[in-house]
Design a protein around this motif. Sequence first.
Motif, PDB file in Angstrom:
ATOM      1  N   LYS A 149       0.832  -1.215   0.000  1.00  0.00           N
ATOM      2  CA  LYS A 149       0.000   0.000   0.000  1.00  0.00           C
ATOM      3  C   LYS A 149       0.869   1.269   0.000  1.00  0.00           C
ATOM      4  O   LYS A 149       0.537   2.251  -0.674  1.00  0.00           O
ATOM      5  N   GLY A 150       1.958   1.234   0.752  1.00  0.00           N
ATOM      6  CA  GLY A 150       2.826   2.417   0.823  1.00  0.00           C
ATOM      7  C   GLY A 150       3.425   2.737  -0.529  1.00  0.00           C
ATOM      8  O   GLY A 150       3.348   3.859  -1.040  1.00  0.00           O
ATOM      9  N   SER A 178       1.076   4.043  -3.125  1.00  0.00           N
ATOM     10  CA  SER A 178       0.638   5.440  -3.004  1.00  0.00           C
ATOM     11  C   SER A 178       1.556   6.404  -3.752  1.00  0.00           C
ATOM     12  O   SER A 178       1.187   7.549  -3.991  1.00  0.00           O
ATOM     13  N   GLY A 199      -1.298  12.512  -2.497  1.00  0.00           N
ATOM     14  CA  GLY A 199      -1.861  11.345  -1.805  1.00  0.00           C
ATOM     15  C   GLY A 199      -0.821  10.324  -1.379  1.00  0.00           C
ATOM     16  O   GLY A 199      -1.152   9.212  -0.988  1.00  0.00           O
ATOM     17  N   ALA A 200       0.474  10.709  -1.487  1.00  0.00           N
ATOM     18  CA  ALA A 200       1.520   9.758  -1.116  1.00  0.00           C
ATOM     19  C   ALA A 200       1.482   9.493   0.378  1.00  0.00           C
ATOM     20  O   ALA A 200       1.328  10.413   1.181  1.00  0.00           O
ATOM     21  N   GLU A 201       1.635   8.247   0.731  1.00  0.00           N
ATOM     22  CA  GLU A 201       1.724   7.855   2.132  1.00  0.00           C
ATOM     23  C   GLU A 201       3.021   8.471   2.682  1.00  0.00           C
ATOM     24  O   GLU A 201       4.049   8.476   2.009  1.00  0.00           O
ATOM     25  N   ALA A 202       2.988   9.016   3.903  1.00  0.00           N
ATOM     26  CA  ALA A 202       4.071   9.886   4.379  1.00  0.00           C
ATOM     27  C   ALA A 202       5.439   9.215   4.401  1.00  0.00           C
ATOM     28  O   ALA A 202       6.408   9.748   3.859  1.00  0.00           O
ATOM     29  N   GLN A 203       5.535   8.031   4.994  1.00  0.00           N
ATOM     30  CA  GLN A 203       6.837   7.364   5.152  1.00  0.00           C
ATOM     31  C   GLN A 203       7.485   7.096   3.788  1.00  0.00           C
ATOM     32  O   GLN A 203       8.671   7.319   3.577  1.00  0.00           O
ATOM     33  N   THR A 204       6.674   6.614   2.848  1.00  0.00           N
ATOM     34  CA  THR A 204       7.212   6.279   1.529  1.00  0.00           C
ATOM     35  C   THR A 204       7.471   7.539   0.707  1.00  0.00           C
ATOM     36  O   THR A 204       8.524   7.672   0.073  1.00  0.00           O
ATOM     37  N   GLY A 205       6.501   8.468   0.746  1.00  0.00           N
ATOM     38  CA  GLY A 205       6.620   9.688  -0.046  1.00  0.00           C
ATOM     39  C   GLY A 205       7.855  10.507   0.301  1.00  0.00           C
ATOM     40  O   GLY A 205       8.442  11.169  -0.550  1.00  0.00           O
TER      41      GLY A 205
END
Length: 369
Positions: free
Chosen positions: A213-214, A217, A243-249
């Motif tokens: 999911k990460g 995103s 809309g990027a998930e924070a940790q991955t983005g």
Amino acid sequence: MSIVNDYDPNLPLERASTIPASWYINKELYELELKTVFSNTWQLAGRLDQVSQPGQYVTTDIAGEPIVVVRGNDGVLRGFFNVCRHHAAAVMTDVEGKAAQLRCPYHGWTYSLEGDLKGTPDFTGVCDFDRAGNGLARVEVGEWENWVFVRLGGSNSVSLEEFLTKQLVEEIRLITVTDLHWFERRHYSFDCNWKVFVDNYLDGGYHVPYLHKGLDSVLDYSNYMIENGARHCLQWSPIVTEGAEAQTGAVRKGDRALYYWIYPNFMINWYDGAMDTNLVVPRGVDQTEVIFDFYFPDVDSEEARARNTASVAVGQRIQDEDVSICKSVQRGLNSRAYTAGRLSVRREAGEHLFHRLLHADLSAARGNR
Ligand code: FES
Ligand SMILES: [Fe+2]
């Protein structure tokens, strides 16, 4: 081996199936792969930065063979079987290092950095001993970008450049991976055949929305592209920030992600300001070690260290998400209910290439017998 014939490499993608389930569980086929696929192709042995100075060496094992790569006093990089000519012990036992000569820890025989036998303690009186013929046995070695590759053998001699192809060499040159420096190595173990991991990598992002999911995103799933070369596949995706998930983005930036797979078991994953490579090492018919090396532009400053560590953590999370699905697939491949599966035309062209190349190597070996 008759099961090699259970795959038809001539079917187009729309009609093709995967390689048969038996190829993932049969021990004889696994042995044949080590003798052919892993022995005849160029295999990653180390990084160039580990062997930049005379006397620097790296050891590894490829298809079960102990290997050492060392830079000679003449500046030339050479590869050898890391097997002492006396009673077969490994001559160099550290993963990497620097030495003035190569000394076997068992009975102290020494070899020069160029592989010639020099010292043989307590060996006077031995008749007809051909010292010159008892140097370390050579393997082919090649250098490309940040890496050192070796090739154990095989009848058809293909240089590293030919193997990689002009197209791939040019594409990788353009992303200047030499500006990225090695930061950290991590080992992951998977309870599956090595091809399950490669298939999973090559599924064109098919599993990303469901399992990662990460990662999902930040990737543009509908614009995920798959481009096959002769012996490699590039999968790439535009990167989205909305809309990027924070940790991955935070650590997957730039405008695109490039995922290169090079037959049979090496991957280069490139983002703007980050790269990791994956080496898929078979450790048994249903055991696989995947070795990740992480690279970044700045590996020295304190400030970069935190960012790099955060990036590695995202990579770790993605691997953890793949571990259980690979185990699940391996169990299913053993099921009497499964023989082979069809391929998505939109997503799975890379797997189709992988399976056809495997078939070519395995069937050529049979023909030689
Ligand atoms: S095995 Fe290397 S010196 Fe005896
Ligand atoms: Fe995955």
